[in-house]
Write a protein that holds these residues in place. Sequence first.
Motif, PDB file in Angstrom:
ATOM      1  N   ASP A  21       0.861  -1.181   0.000  1.00 50.38           N
ATOM      2  CA  ASP A  21       0.000   0.000   0.000  1.00 50.38           C
ATOM      3  C   ASP A  21       0.904   1.240   0.000  1.00 50.38           C
ATOM      4  O   ASP A  21       1.004   1.936   1.008  1.00 50.38           O
ATOM      5  N   PRO A  22       1.584   1.511  -1.141  1.00 54.91           N
ATOM      6  CA  PRO A  22       2.641   2.535  -1.164  1.00 54.91           C
ATOM      7  C   PRO A  22       2.204   3.899  -0.653  1.00 54.91           C
ATOM      8  O   PRO A  22       2.969   4.575   0.053  1.00 54.91           O
ATOM      9  N   ASP A  23       0.989   4.313  -0.990  1.00 56.71           N
ATOM     10  CA  ASP A  23       0.541   5.662  -0.656  1.00 56.71           C
ATOM     11  C   ASP A  23      -0.353   5.728   0.571  1.00 56.71           C
ATOM     12  O   ASP A  23      -0.979   6.758   0.844  1.00 56.71           O
ATOM     13  N   ILE A  49       1.754  -6.980   8.148  1.00 53.08           N
ATOM     14  CA  ILE A  49       2.734  -5.964   7.792  1.00 53.08           C
ATOM     15  C   ILE A  49       2.279  -5.265   6.518  1.00 53.08           C
ATOM     16  O   ILE A  49       2.107  -5.906   5.480  1.00 53.08           O
ATOM     17  N   ARG A  50       2.089  -3.959   6.619  1.00 51.54           N
ATOM     18  CA  ARG A  50       1.738  -3.154   5.445  1.00 51.54           C
ATOM     19  C   ARG A  50       3.002  -2.500   4.906  1.00 51.54           C
ATOM     20  O   ARG A  50       3.734  -1.825   5.627  1.00 51.54           O
ATOM     21  N   ARG A  55       6.758   8.478   3.780  1.00 52.80           N
ATOM     22  CA  ARG A  55       6.153   9.800   3.613  1.00 52.80           C
ATOM     23  C   ARG A  55       4.632   9.760   3.664  1.00 52.80           C
ATOM     24  O   ARG A  55       3.984  10.807   3.761  1.00 52.80           O
ATOM     25  N   ALA A  56       4.035   8.538   3.609  1.00 53.83           N
ATOM     26  CA  ALA A  56       2.585   8.434   3.496  1.00 53.83           C
ATOM     27  C   ALA A  56       1.880   8.322   4.847  1.00 53.83           C
ATOM     28  O   ALA A  56       0.648   8.247   4.873  1.00 53.83           O
ATOM     29  N   LEU A  57       2.609   8.291   5.945  1.00 56.13           N
ATOM     30  CA  LEU A  57       1.945   8.178   7.235  1.00 56.13           C
ATOM     31  C   LEU A  57       2.717   8.962   8.281  1.00 56.13           C
ATOM     32  O   LEU A  57       3.934   9.173   8.164  1.00 56.13           O
ATOM     33  N   PRO A  58       2.016   9.426   9.319  1.00 55.36           N
ATOM     34  CA  PRO A  58       2.651  10.310  10.307  1.00 55.36           C
ATOM     35  C   PRO A  58       3.881   9.696  10.971  1.00 55.36           C
ATOM     36  O   PRO A  58       4.879  10.372  11.190  1.00 55.36           O
ATOM     37  N   GLU A  59       3.828   8.380  11.309  1.00 53.27           N
ATOM     38  CA  GLU A  59       4.956   7.745  11.984  1.00 53.27           C
ATOM     39  C   GLU A  59       6.209   7.723  11.123  1.00 53.27           C
ATOM     40  O   GLU A  59       7.326   7.631  11.629  1.00 53.27           O
ATOM     41  N   TRP A  72      10.812   3.067   2.821  1.00 59.81           N
ATOM     42  CA  TRP A  72       9.715   2.163   3.168  1.00 59.81           C
ATOM     43  C   TRP A  72       9.592   2.010   4.674  1.00 59.81           C
ATOM     44  O   TRP A  72      10.582   1.909   5.389  1.00 59.81           O
ATOM     45  N   PHE A  73       8.355   1.973   5.136  1.00 46.53           N
ATOM     46  CA  PHE A  73       8.018   1.849   6.555  1.00 46.53           C
ATOM     47  C   PHE A  73       7.342   0.503   6.782  1.00 46.53           C
ATOM     48  O   PHE A  73       6.468   0.095   6.013  1.00 46.53           O
ATOM     49  N   MET A  74       7.745  -0.195   7.839  1.00 41.48           N
ATOM     50  CA  MET A  74       7.105  -1.458   8.212  1.00 41.48           C
ATOM     51  C   MET A  74       5.967  -1.148   9.183  1.00 41.48           C
ATOM     52  O   MET A  74       6.179  -0.974  10.379  1.00 41.48           O
TER      53      MET A  74
END
Length: 291
Positions: A21-23, A49-50, A55-59, A72-74
């Motif tokens: 879910d890249p964005d 795991i998404r 850059r797409a999420l606050p964390e 990329w964020f896990m």
Amino acid sequence: MISLAFTKGQGTGNDFVLFTDPDGEIDLSPAQIRALCDRRFGVGADGVIRAVRSRALPEGAAALAEEPEAEWFMDYWNADGTPAEMCGNGVRVYAHYLISEGLVPAERSDTLPIGTRAGVKDVLQTSSGYTVDLGPWRLAPERLVAARGLDVARPGLGIDLGNPHLVVALADPGELDALELHRAPAMDPAPERGANVEFVVAEEPLLQHGAACIRMRVHERGVGETQSCGTGAAAAALAFRHWGGEGMPTSWRVEVPGGRLQVRMFPTATGEHVSLGGPAELVYSGTIELA
């Protein structure tokens, strides 16, 4: 209904449902995560795991501030639908997924920085799987731990690796085998965020081929007993080295029900770090309809 394309992955039996879910457009609810992880009516897993861009999420903002190349964020969620800071087996499987899906170049030979809620973790592909630098660690308060199969409550050493652990040393393999970990161990005082609880015994002999060898079972918060816990294996090795004092090795082999993990402690300019090495496998892919 939502139709979700997913991949099932595992690392030493610690299994995960992964999806891309890249964005950050797919926001699964805790109920949908529980449905995915259900081993009778869903895919079945210890967590979800998404694969989402930082850059797409606050964390992810903190991850990019720490390391601008952590694209990329896990986004990791326990089987009960609660978010978790990190997962040592999960981040290795996630790195393998990113490479296999072509989301990062397969030919890269340097480390891959991955954003997590516990900071950026650097993952390196090796001939036998993947090794992740879990970063610094710290001792946390001791607590009494009671579990089914133990005659009396035992002291648990607190180890913080970005997520909380309590490590309990047992006298012999028989005690370890007798544990009933389908119910969560009781911790006194109870940690505010809960904790993963590792029960550990030393192998005989402890030192084998230059590494110290221990055996572990674990109850993971929000999941239950699992076949493996990566950060738990690191916590168990750190606890044993702490108990052993001067002269204990920095290389450890940790046997878990799902296989074998390697743990190593090493100095850095900012303090001691601990790394975790082990296999990562993608089992199958499919599509599932979620209410």
